[in-house]
Motif scaffolding. Structure first.
Motif, PDB file in Angstrom:
ATOM      1  N   UNK A  13     -40.994 -29.474 -21.992  1.00  0.00           N
ATOM      2  CA  UNK A  13     -42.314 -28.998 -21.591  1.00  0.00           C
ATOM      3  C   UNK A  13     -42.535 -27.661 -22.281  1.00  0.00           C
ATOM      4  N   UNK A  14     -43.633 -27.538 -23.002  1.00  0.00           N
ATOM      5  CA  UNK A  14     -43.900 -26.332 -23.778  1.00  0.00           C
ATOM      6  C   UNK A  14     -43.748 -25.084 -22.910  1.00  0.00           C
ATOM      7  N   UNK A  15     -43.168 -24.027 -23.497  1.00  0.00           N
ATOM      8  CA  UNK A  15     -42.849 -22.831 -22.729  1.00  0.00           C
ATOM      9  C   UNK A  15     -44.076 -22.109 -22.194  1.00  0.00           C
ATOM     10  N   UNK A  16     -45.240 -22.381 -22.758  1.00  0.00           N
ATOM     11  CA  UNK A  16     -46.454 -21.739 -22.252  1.00  0.00           C
ATOM     12  C   UNK A  16     -47.078 -22.515 -21.101  1.00  0.00           C
ATOM     13  N   UNK A  17     -46.374 -23.525 -20.607  1.00  0.00           N
ATOM     14  CA  UNK A  17     -46.851 -24.281 -19.458  1.00  0.00           C
ATOM     15  C   UNK A  17     -45.728 -24.387 -18.431  1.00  0.00           C
ATOM     16  N   UNK A  18     -45.988 -25.077 -17.355  1.00  0.00           N
ATOM     17  CA  UNK A  18     -44.976 -25.235 -16.325  1.00  0.00           C
ATOM     18  C   UNK A  18     -45.095 -24.199 -15.232  1.00  0.00           C
ATOM     19  N   UNK A  19     -44.161 -24.189 -14.289  1.00  0.00           N
ATOM     20  CA  UNK A  19     -44.253 -23.287 -13.125  1.00  0.00           C
ATOM     21  C   UNK A  19     -44.016 -21.834 -13.510  1.00  0.00           C
ATOM     22  N   UNK A  20     -44.687 -20.932 -12.809  1.00  0.00           N
ATOM     23  CA  UNK A  20     -44.473 -19.499 -13.041  1.00  0.00           C
ATOM     24  C   UNK A  20     -43.351 -19.008 -12.130  1.00  0.00           C
ATOM     25  N   UNK A  21     -42.153 -19.572 -12.367  1.00  0.00           N
ATOM     26  CA  UNK A  21     -40.954 -19.118 -11.680  1.00  0.00           C
ATOM     27  C   UNK A  21     -40.036 -18.480 -12.707  1.00  0.00           C
ATOM     28  N   UNK A  59     -45.334 -10.791 -14.300  1.00  0.00           N
ATOM     29  CA  UNK A  59     -45.182 -10.801 -15.750  1.00  0.00           C
ATOM     30  C   UNK A  59     -43.735 -11.021 -16.173  1.00  0.00           C
ATOM     31  N   UNK A  60     -42.776 -10.510 -15.403  1.00  0.00           N
ATOM     32  CA  UNK A  60     -41.373 -10.785 -15.731  1.00  0.00           C
ATOM     33  C   UNK A  60     -41.122 -12.291 -15.690  1.00  0.00           C
ATOM     34  N   UNK A  61     -41.656 -12.964 -14.675  1.00  0.00           N
ATOM     35  CA  UNK A  61     -41.517 -14.422 -14.608  1.00  0.00           C
ATOM     36  C   UNK A  61     -42.150 -15.079 -15.838  1.00  0.00           C
ATOM     37  N   UNK A  62     -43.358 -14.621 -16.202  1.00  0.00           N
ATOM     38  CA  UNK A  62     -44.050 -15.227 -17.344  1.00  0.00           C
ATOM     39  C   UNK A  62     -43.239 -15.069 -18.626  1.00  0.00           C
ATOM     40  N   UNK A  63     -42.691 -13.873 -18.861  1.00  0.00           N
ATOM     41  CA  UNK A  63     -41.931 -13.637 -20.090  1.00  0.00           C
ATOM     42  C   UNK A  63     -40.569 -14.329 -20.060  1.00  0.00           C
ATOM     43  N   UNK A 292     -46.365  -7.029 -23.570  1.00  0.00           N
ATOM     44  CA  UNK A 292     -45.440  -7.801 -22.741  1.00  0.00           C
ATOM     45  C   UNK A 292     -43.982  -7.560 -23.053  1.00  0.00           C
ATOM     46  N   UNK A 293     -43.687  -6.684 -24.025  1.00  0.00           N
ATOM     47  CA  UNK A 293     -42.291  -6.495 -24.432  1.00  0.00           C
ATOM     48  C   UNK A 293     -41.430  -5.879 -23.336  1.00  0.00           C
ATOM     49  N   UNK A 294     -41.998  -5.003 -22.513  1.00  0.00           N
ATOM     50  CA  UNK A 294     -41.202  -4.414 -21.431  1.00  0.00           C
ATOM     51  C   UNK A 294     -40.780  -5.492 -20.437  1.00  0.00           C
ATOM     52  N   UNK A 295     -41.713  -6.355 -20.060  1.00  0.00           N
ATOM     53  CA  UNK A 295     -41.386  -7.443 -19.137  1.00  0.00           C
ATOM     54  C   UNK A 295     -40.424  -8.431 -19.772  1.00  0.00           C
ATOM     55  N   UNK A 296     -40.574  -8.679 -21.073  1.00  0.00           N
ATOM     56  CA  UNK A 296     -39.638  -9.559 -21.778  1.00  0.00           C
ATOM     57  C   UNK A 296     -38.231  -8.976 -21.738  1.00  0.00           C
ATOM     58  N   UNK A 297     -38.117  -7.680 -21.990  1.00  0.00           N
ATOM     59  CA  UNK A 297     -36.814  -7.013 -21.918  1.00  0.00           C
ATOM     60  C   UNK A 297     -36.247  -7.098 -20.502  1.00  0.00           C
ATOM     61  N   UNK A 298     -37.088  -6.829 -19.505  1.00  0.00           N
ATOM     62  CA  UNK A 298     -36.642  -6.893 -18.117  1.00  0.00           C
ATOM     63  C   UNK A 298     -36.160  -8.287 -17.748  1.00  0.00           C
ATOM     64  N   UNK A 299     -36.881  -9.306 -18.174  1.00  0.00           N
ATOM     65  CA  UNK A 299     -36.477 -10.677 -17.866  1.00  0.00           C
ATOM     66  C   UNK A 299     -35.118 -10.987 -18.467  1.00  0.00           C
ATOM     67  N   UNK A 300     -34.891 -10.516 -19.682  1.00  0.00           N
ATOM     68  CA  UNK A 300     -33.601 -10.761 -20.324  1.00  0.00           C
ATOM     69  C   UNK A 300     -32.478  -9.993 -19.644  1.00  0.00           C
ATOM     70  N   UNK A 301     -32.749  -8.772 -19.186  1.00  0.00           N
ATOM     71  CA  UNK A 301     -31.718  -8.023 -18.481  1.00  0.00           C
ATOM     72  C   UNK A 301     -31.382  -8.691 -17.148  1.00  0.00           C
ATOM     73  N   UNK A 302     -32.382  -9.228 -16.464  1.00  0.00           N
ATOM     74  CA  UNK A 302     -32.112  -9.975 -15.231  1.00  0.00           C
ATOM     75  C   UNK A 302     -31.248 -11.196 -15.516  1.00  0.00           C
ATOM     76  N   UNK A 303     -31.587 -11.902 -16.584  1.00  0.00           N
ATOM     77  CA  UNK A 303     -30.769 -13.046 -16.979  1.00  0.00           C
ATOM     78  C   UNK A 303     -29.326 -12.612 -17.262  1.00  0.00           C
ATOM     79  N   UNK A 304     -29.157 -11.503 -17.969  1.00  0.00           N
ATOM     80  CA  UNK A 304     -27.809 -11.013 -18.265  1.00  0.00           C
ATOM     81  C   UNK A 304     -27.068 -10.642 -16.983  1.00  0.00           C
TER      82      UNK A 304
END
Length: 315
Positions: A13-21, A59-63, A292-304
């Motif tokens: 499923x394309x990454x720009x679609x699907x649930x905002x989780x 936005x963290x979820x979106x990124x 959106x780069x700050x939220x993208x960074x935050x999402x990756x740090x949460x993943x880490x």
């Protein structure tokens, strides 16, 4: 055999679609069978400068939709090891900081009746105080890894004793943390007095200012902290403003001369094997970073951070 939740693949499923989780994981309405509960705390009424962190979790979820399940650097496979889901946002009272802090503490107390590790997306840093109250009620005083531009040890702000800048003084006073196993990493900037940082050193806090970390790998420091913590329960709180604003401009109180994203990764990787009982990533303010780069960074740090939780296997 347990069938573990998996993020939806970008090939299905394309990454720009699907649930905002978070990472497009399933959303859970109860905690039965979960090992890790990811949640949002969309609040910014505890901040003293730029608002906007109420939009952080969304936005963290979106990124996070860009993140894939396997950690290529460390081999960690969290979604093959732990049952992880997004449990949505806490329903804070956006007109009352005091009531919101009560809601967070009571919500966490309910979450922690289960054998689950909560991973929170803030929200301003005031959310960490009620979280620590609930964490300490279950685990006793915990070790603390606090990555931040600010020590957050003010006695009060505008006469208020519970704000994003007073969290760790209150946590110390209330016996929620172990002072000699509290590590503040990346602190910097200007202050009101020479004692802004040093008072907490007198309590036993170990502080690692950003200027002492410039041009250095944080792997040795992370390894030292990991050895000192041992098997103690530890809480990790990560303020995105610990990073230099070149990497994370979308935050409420930016300070130049901060950590780099490789340093952030080195520090988190070094915590692998620690008895982490909870963590948060706070102070993402999307209005100050339209890219959106700050939220993208935050999402990756949460993943880490999820990748170094207890029980995560490597592949």
């Amino acid at each position: 055999m347990t069938e573990f939740n998996q993020p939806i693949s970008g090939n299905d499923l394309a990454r720009f679609s699907g649930p905002n989780t978070f990472m497009r994981l399933p959303q859970a309405t109860n905690l039965d069978g979960l090992d890790v509960a990811v949640l949002g705390i969309p609040m910014d009424i505890g901040t003293s400068w730029r608002s906007g962190t109420r939009f952080g979790p969304k936005q963290v979820r979106a990124e996070s939709a860009m993140i894939r399940p396997y950690n290529m650097a460390t081999g960690a496979a969290p979604f093959d090891s732990l049952q992880i889901a997004d449990i949505g946002d806490l329903a804070i009272n956006t007109f009352s900081l005091a009531d919101s802090l009560r809601i967070i503490r009571e919500s966490y107390a309910a979450i922690l009746t289960n054998d689950v590790i909560p991973v929170a997306m803030g929200g301003d840093h005031s959310i960490t105080l009620p979280i620590l109250r609930a964490i300490a009620a279950k685990h006793g005083p915990v070790a603390l890894v606090h990555v931040d531009a600010h020590a957050d040890v003010n006695d009060d702000m505008f006469g208020e004793r519970e704000t994003h800048g007073t969290v760790f003084r209150r946590a110390y006073e209330e016996g929620l943390i172990q002072p000699d196993r509290t590590y503040q990493i990346g602190i910097r900037g200007s202050g009101y007095a020479a004692t802004d940082f040093t008072e907490a050193q007198g309590w036993g806090f170990r502080q690692f200012p950003a200027w002492d970390l410039w041009h250095k790998s944080l792997a040795p420091l992370g390894g030292e902290i990991r050895r000192e913590i041992g098997d103690r329960p530890v809480y990790v709180t990560y303020d995105i403003d610990s990073l230099d604003p070149a990497y994370a401009p979308g935050t409420g109180t930016p300070e130049i001369g901060g950590l780099t994203t490789p340093q952030a990764l080195e520090l988190i990787h070094a915590l692998s094997g620690a008895n982490i009982v909870g963590c948060d990533l706070v102070e993402v303010s999307p209005p100050y970073d339209p890219s959106g780069n700050t939220a993208l960074t935050a999402a990756n740090l949460l993943y880490e951070l999820i990748c170094v939780l207890p029980g995560v296997a490597a592949r």
